[in-house]
Design an enzyme around this catalytic site. Structure first.
Site, short mmCIF file in Angstrom:
data_model
loop_
_atom_site.label_atom_id
_atom_site.label_comp_id
_atom_site.label_asym_id
_atom_site.label_seq_id
_atom_site.Cartn_x
_atom_site.Cartn_y
_atom_site.Cartn_z
N THR A 98 8.13 31.70 19.30
CA THR A 98 7.47 30.93 18.26
C THR A 98 7.90 31.53 16.93
OG1 THR A 98 5.58 30.32 19.63
CG2 THR A 98 5.28 30.23 17.26
N LYS A 173 5.38 23.11 17.43
CA LYS A 173 4.53 24.24 17.84
C LYS A 173 3.55 24.61 16.73
CE LYS A 173 2.94 27.66 20.26
NZ LYS A 173 3.73 28.77 20.82
N LYS A 241 0.24 35.73 13.34
CA LYS A 241 1.65 35.52 13.03
C LYS A 241 1.99 34.05 13.02
CE LYS A 241 4.62 35.32 16.11
NZ LYS A 241 5.38 34.28 16.87
#
Length: 294
Positions: A98, A173, A241
């Site tokens: 990701t 995502k 994150k």
């Protein structure tokens, strides 16, 4: 059709994903920054390991990467010992990290300079999905490369979808993480309210999970939340994150994400509480702690 596959990164996601590929009959060579983890994987699953990403990728037709963030990704892909230095012309890179859409586009361009191609393919479903082979994978890249990759990705996914050009997988995502953040916070607030009101939490969930309030988070996380168990699942550090990536992208495309900003601050509070490795459902624990203080 059997492929020669390099798998770079054996964390809680990559370790079982690489295992599914080896069990499916592919020849898998793994690399992990901590070599002992690669040795353990080989002892458990068979296959091979390599001392550098470049050596792992050297004879591979497909190279999978699953590391932490943009910096980690560039460190394993670029440079003399990086994946791209070892990939043969015609090989395909599939990145499950990701990461930002910008780094996906950059690395796809660098792959094409070597007559290779790349798909950004972040996943959703967590450690449980990786272990059970039920991940959802959202992909960005060229259609022909996607069709080449799909049969292999289906070894550990129940849904594999091409979302657009390189970067589109990462953008999708981001949408996923924005939605998850709001759902988990809503669940935490509802459970905290029920607890403060003196209701039986399990009975509340048993009732409302049958209606419009139900969600994956409710069905799969309420029990551990009630039991104050958070040493599992998707870590707060990683969610922060991811949400930082979402918020940075939002400044580029003009999106307002007030709820995402708020939940990101709540996760920062959990980090200050020592909960960086707790599951993201620990938002409930934060509310319980605030209740005690007040």
């Amino acid at each position: 059709m059997s492929e020669r596959i390099a798998f770079i990164g054996l964390g809680v996601m990559g370790y079982p994903m690489a295992g599914h590929l080896q069990q499916a009959g592919h020849t898998v060579c793994v690399y992990n920054r901590t070599a002992a983890k690669a040795d353990k994987w080989v002892a458990e699953h068979g296959g091979l390991s390599a001392p550098t990403p470049a050596e792992a990728a050297r004879d591979a037709t497909l190279v999978m990467t699953c590391v932490g963030n943009d910096d980690d990704l560039q460190s394993v892909l670029l440079g003399d010992d990086g994946v791209l230095a070892g990939m043969a012309p015609g090989a395909l890179l599939i990145d499950h990290t990701t990461a930002s859409a910008n780094v996906a586009r950059l690395l796809a361009s660098r792959a094409r300079e070597r007559d290779c191609d790349m798909i950004d393919a972040p996943v959703s479903g967590g450690q449980q999905g990786a272990e059970q082979g039920t991940l959802t994978i959202m992909c960005g890249g060229r259609g022909d490369s996607f069709e080449r990759a799909r049969p292999v990705l289906e070894h550990y996914a129940r849904a594999v979808t091409l979302m657009g050009e390189n970067g589109a997988g990462q953008l999708t995502k981001m949408v996923n993480q924005i939605c998850v953040a709001g759902v988990v916070q809503g669940l935490a607030e509802g459970m905290a309210f029920a607890e403060n009101a003196g209701l039986d939490l399990q009975r509340v969930i048993d009732v409302i999970s049958q209606g419009a309030a139900s969600s994956w988070q409710m069905l799969n996380r309420h029990g551990t939340m009630i039991r104050d168990e958070y040493e599992h699942g998707f870590a707060v550090d990683w969610m922060r994150k991811d949400l930082d990536i979402c918020l940075n992208e939002a400044t580029t495309n003009g999106s307002e994400l007030p709820l995402t900003q708020l939940v990101n601050r709540f996760y920062a509070e959990l980090q200050e509480m020592g909960g960086g490795r707790w599951d993201t459902s620990s938002l409930f624990k934060r509310l319980q702690a605030r209740r005690v203080r007040h």
